[in-house]
Each structure stands twice: as structure tokens, then as C-alpha cells.
Design a protein around this motif. Sequence first.
Motif, PDB file in Angstrom:
ATOM      1  N   VAL A   1      27.253  26.334 -42.850  1.00 45.13           N
ATOM      2  CA  VAL A   1      28.437  26.690 -42.061  1.00 45.13           C
ATOM      3  C   VAL A   1      29.617  25.803 -42.449  1.00 45.13           C
ATOM      4  O   VAL A   1      30.743  26.277 -42.606  1.00 45.13           O
ATOM      5  CB  VAL A   1      28.134  26.574 -40.551  1.00 45.13           C
ATOM      6  N   ALA A   2      29.340  24.487 -42.644  1.00 43.89           N
ATOM      7  CA  ALA A   2      30.431  23.574 -43.005  1.00 43.89           C
ATOM      8  C   ALA A   2      31.004  23.957 -44.361  1.00 43.89           C
ATOM      9  O   ALA A   2      32.206  23.837 -44.596  1.00 43.89           O
ATOM     10  CB  ALA A   2      29.932  22.141 -43.026  1.00 43.89           C
TER      11      ALA A   2
ATOM     12  N   PRO B   1      27.133  26.283 -33.676  1.00 42.18           N
ATOM     13  CA  PRO B   1      27.889  27.393 -33.081  1.00 42.18           C
ATOM     14  C   PRO B   1      29.348  27.044 -32.816  1.00 42.18           C
ATOM     15  O   PRO B   1      30.232  27.884 -33.023  1.00 42.18           O
ATOM     16  CB  PRO B   1      27.150  27.642 -31.764  1.00 42.18           C
ATOM     17  N   ILE B   2      29.608  25.811 -32.397  1.00 38.66           N
ATOM     18  CA  ILE B   2      30.995  25.410 -32.124  1.00 38.66           C
ATOM     19  C   ILE B   2      31.798  25.444 -33.410  1.00 38.66           C
ATOM     20  O   ILE B   2      32.903  25.986 -33.479  1.00 38.66           O
ATOM     21  CB  ILE B   2      31.007  23.992 -31.509  1.00 38.66           C
ATOM     22  N   SER B   3      31.189  24.869 -34.457  1.00 39.19           N
ATOM     23  CA  SER B   3      31.855  24.867 -35.749  1.00 39.19           C
ATOM     24  C   SER B   3      32.112  26.308 -36.208  1.00 39.19           C
ATOM     25  O   SER B   3      33.183  26.642 -36.727  1.00 39.19           O
ATOM     26  CB  SER B   3      30.981  24.116 -36.756  1.00 39.19           C
ATOM     27  N   LEU B   4      31.129  27.166 -35.964  1.00 42.88           N
ATOM     28  CA  LEU B   4      31.237  28.570 -36.364  1.00 42.88           C
ATOM     29  C   LEU B   4      32.361  29.262 -35.600  1.00 42.88           C
ATOM     30  O   LEU B   4      33.123  30.051 -36.167  1.00 42.88           O
ATOM     31  CB  LEU B   4      29.902  29.254 -36.091  1.00 42.88           C
ATOM     32  N   LEU B   5      32.470  28.922 -34.321  1.00 45.88           N
ATOM     33  CA  LEU B   5      33.527  29.522 -33.506  1.00 45.88           C
ATOM     34  C   LEU B   5      34.896  29.181 -34.066  1.00 45.88           C
ATOM     35  O   LEU B   5      35.758  30.045 -34.240  1.00 45.88           O
ATOM     36  CB  LEU B   5      33.415  29.004 -32.068  1.00 45.88           C
ATOM     37  N   PHE B   6      35.091  27.885 -34.390  1.00 44.28           N
ATOM     38  CA  PHE B   6      36.381  27.469 -34.937  1.00 44.28           C
ATOM     39  C   PHE B   6      36.638  28.156 -36.277  1.00 44.28           C
ATOM     40  O   PHE B   6      37.754  28.557 -36.582  1.00 44.28           O
ATOM     41  CB  PHE B   6      36.428  25.949 -35.107  1.00 44.28           C
ATOM     42  N   LEU B   7      35.559  28.306 -37.064  1.00 43.99           N
ATOM     43  CA  LEU B   7      35.681  28.945 -38.371  1.00 43.99           C
ATOM     44  C   LEU B   7      36.133  30.396 -38.208  1.00 43.99           C
ATOM     45  O   LEU B   7      37.071  30.857 -38.869  1.00 43.99           O
ATOM     46  CB  LEU B   7      34.336  28.890 -39.087  1.00 43.99           C
ATOM     47  N   LEU B   8      35.486  31.105 -37.277  1.00 42.31           N
ATOM     48  CA  LEU B   8      35.766  32.533 -37.127  1.00 42.31           C
ATOM     49  C   LEU B   8      37.112  32.774 -36.463  1.00 42.31           C
ATOM     50  O   LEU B   8      37.733  33.804 -36.658  1.00 42.31           O
ATOM     51  CB  LEU B   8      34.657  33.197 -36.305  1.00 42.31           C
ATOM     52  N   SER B   9      37.557  31.794 -35.638  1.00 41.37           N
ATOM     53  CA  SER B   9      38.835  32.018 -34.971  1.00 41.37           C
ATOM     54  C   SER B   9      40.001  31.596 -35.857  1.00 41.37           C
ATOM     55  O   SER B   9      41.130  31.520 -35.399  1.00 41.37           O
ATOM     56  CB  SER B   9      38.875  31.277 -33.638  1.00 41.37           C
ATOM     57  N   GLY B  10      39.731  31.327 -37.124  1.00 38.84           N
ATOM     58  CA  GLY B  10      40.811  31.171 -38.085  1.00 38.84           C
ATOM     59  C   GLY B  10      41.528  29.845 -38.046  1.00 38.84           C
ATOM     60  O   GLY B  10      42.725  29.779 -38.301  1.00 38.84           O
TER      61      GLY B  10
END
Lengths: 279, 239
Positions: B55-56, B124-133
Motif C-alpha cells: 500500500v505504501a 486501511p487508514i493509509s489506503l483511505l488517504f491514498l484513495l481520497s487523493g
Amino acid sequence: MTKETESESLLADMTMIEATIVETPTPPRPVVAPTPPVEIVPTWLELRGFWRIFTMSEWIMRDRLSFFEEVRTHRDLGAKLRSMILSSLCYLALFGVVLGMSHSWMQALMSAVKLPMLFLVTLLICLPTLYFFNLLYGSQLTFQQTTTLMMAAVTITGALSLAFASISLFFWLTIGEQYTILILLNVIILGISSWWGLSFLRQGMRHVQRQALDVRQWRILTTWLVIYAFVGTQMAWALRPFFGVPSEPFVVLRSDGGTFIGSMLTALSWLLQKLFGYG
Amino acid sequence: MSVLKHVLSASGIVERILRARTAYFAEIGQNLDLPDKILHLLILIALGFGVFGGVAGLSGRTLGPSLLGIVKLPALFLISGLICLPTLYYFSVLFGSRLHFLQMITLILTSQAVTAVLALGVTPISLLFLLSGTDANFLVLLNISALGLCATLGLIFLVQGALYANESKPPERMTFGGWFNLFVRGGIRTLVLLSWLLLYGLIGAQLSYAMRPFFGVPLEGSDFFSSVGSAVLRLFGAR
């Protein structure tokens, strides 16, 4: 000896053996307790075979009190000395390879010869001083005991510096170009290892003499440690290069003046300049 | 399936470490099933850091670093542990630790496995930030600080474990005061552990710089600290 007396003595032996057999009934089987944590080296003397040599350093470190006790009671000093000399030769040679590797294979081999030589020759030079001055001020240590304690210090130094070898190798692999950082790092490593090796020597002296050292002996030991450090660094300077300047070809010995302290100060000031960007 | 069985018991070992750490440390102190433990901890490390690394690696919105990250992040931790292991072992033994090599390996792997599991929790938090651009620079800093936090928490387990497993008759229940007592009683061994943590952190930082890129985002700087520093400066608009 007549036949009669011989048979008599045999008979006596037999009865004695029988008596001992009768007198020692089989002890009741102890209740099986949960196994206590296994010690790697219970007693070094029980070990046999080639690997015995290399368990020495571990044993000294884990169970120093029984090591000192055996030194005090002169138990197997010869065997101890032999295995300590062999194992410290191996440890220091391996660390020497790590030191010289940053230059070339030739340098690595040369350092593998030089580093054990550095420590053992320094020990030989300083040993008589320590022994005779201790003797002068009423120490009970024999020459062999002093040698054993000092070899223990060298063995521990070797084992500890070998423990740092992976770190030294790692820094060579990642910042290999910067020769000065490598030198400082390895000098610090050898310094830390020697410091703890020598503190072990001090503990050993205190334990083997069965008393706290009096002020005079304490002073002698401290003075001697300073002399040892001085001789050691001077010897290191005489035997250099251990690392080899990357841009220069391989040489066995380099002889361009200077002192150990001076070169360390130069290296330190280089590092400070690099870190803080002044000058 | 024995592989599946091992993976399942690996997730069991997390529960045990996090819930009842004293019992777990006592088992290490008594040499119980160390090879099995090591295998399960390795599975956890591969899993946790693999997912987090993947994810990173997406921070730069490219697939390459992400795929490599699945392998590289576990490797980063395992290699830096391996490099620092001999120092920790020999210096602990020198200052009177009773632990031996396999126990030391298990303790280091335990701390890394805790870090891995916590990192898995943060993913999941990292993923959220990733997906929210969010922009790449912020993502990099987020991931680094999350991993740093997880590593710190994991290392607490190493210090506690090394002190606890070394006791011959450790108390079963530990309070904060009990840990503090253990910490003080460790004396120079505690100091050795703490200075080893510094060394480990330094080696980890240096190795992570040597194994870059992890994020697929170009960073300025000549080592780990200057890269992170310049990323922080950029976050606040100074560059």
C-alpha cells in the motif's frame, strides 16, 4: 611381595569396594521438575572436541565468576591459554578481513594477519610490566595467571569486535566511498570492545587476589591500562594500513610519519565539518 | 493443509503476544517451542509488512514500487534485525544475561511481528488517504510516521521481553510498577538494550535509504534523515 600378602591386599580391596557399593544405596528418583533454562556451556572443562575452543569466550562472559575461580585455583591454565589464543586469533583475523575488505582482497588478508598481531604483540610488550609491578607491590598472582587474565581480556575484545563485524560490513556496503567515516566507526568499535575487555581484566585481578585492590595496586593497574592503550595505539600506527586508502595501491606497511592521535583528530574534524558544514 | 495450519496458528500467536505477553515471554524464557514460534513470527512479519509495503508503494500512483514493496519492506526489517543481532547478543551476554541465541532471535522477531501486525492495522487508514487523493509527499510522511510509531511500540515488546525472559522466577502478573522495577533492576543490561535500540534505528534508517525507493516518490536528500527533513519542509510549504 609374597603371594600371600598380595592376595590379602586384593581381598582388602574387594571388601572395600563391596563396602562402598553397599554404603551407597540408589538415591530416590527426584520428582521431575519443569526443565530449567538450559545453559549453553555448563562447564567448559566437560566439553570435548574442536568446538571447545570457540565456546571459551561465551563461557568467560556468561559465567565469569567460575572462570576467575578456576584461574585462582590454577585449574587447567595451559588448556585455557591455548584455546584463548586460538580463538582470539580467529576472531581478530575475521574482524581484520572486515577492516581490509573496503580496499581489496590483498588488504583484507594482510589485515587478517595484522590485527591479531597487533593485539598479541601489544600484550607481550605490556605483560612483563604488569607482572613485575604487581609483584613489587605484593600481588600473589603467578605469571601464568596474569597471562591467562590478559588473554581473557584479548579474547573478549576479539569476540565483541566480531559481534560488531556485521554493522561495520553494512556501513561499508552502504557508505563505502567515505573512507574516513569507516575508519572512525571501526576505531570506535575496537575502542568499545577493548574497553570492556580491559574492564574484565580489572574484575579478574580483583577476584583472583581475593581482596579489594589497595590504593597503590589500583594506581598501578590504572597506569598500566594507560600504558597499554598508548602502546596499542602506537603499535596500530606502526602496523598500518589496516584499511587502505581507496585511491592508493596496496602496500604492506606505510611509513609517512604522523601519529595515531593526530590522524584521529584530523578524521574527527573532517567529520564535524561535514556534519555542520563549516570551514 | 499444513501451510494453512501454520498461518492460522500464526494469527493465534498475535493474540497471545498482545493479550498475555508475560506468559508468552515466560515461554521464551523456558525455551518452549522456539523454532515453531520463529516460523509463525516470520509468517506474520511477511504478511503484515508485505501488505503495508504494497500500500505504501502506491503513494506515487505507480504499480512497480508497490509490487517490490511487498518483498522489500519485510526484507528491510529482517535484514536490519540480522545485522544488529550479534551485537545485542554478545553485549547482553557480557553484562550477565542468561538468554541464548535462539531466544534472542525470537525476541527480536517478536518485536518485529508486533510492528508488522500494528502496521497491518494502520494500512486501511493509509489506503483511505491514498484513495481520497492526498498528495504524494503527505502520503510518504504519513506512512513513515505510522511505521515509526508501530516500530516504537514493537520495540517496547523487545525491551520488556528481554528483561522478563531473563528472570529466573518472574512474577505472573505485571503492573506498570513491576515493569519499572524490572527496568531499573536490569541496570546496565537495560542501558545496553536502550543503546542497542539507537543503533538498530540508525541501521534501519540507513538501510531503508540504501534500499529505496519504497514509495515510488522521488525524495531529495543524501540520506534518510535529510530526505524526511526535506519532505517535512515541503509539507509546510518551505520548499
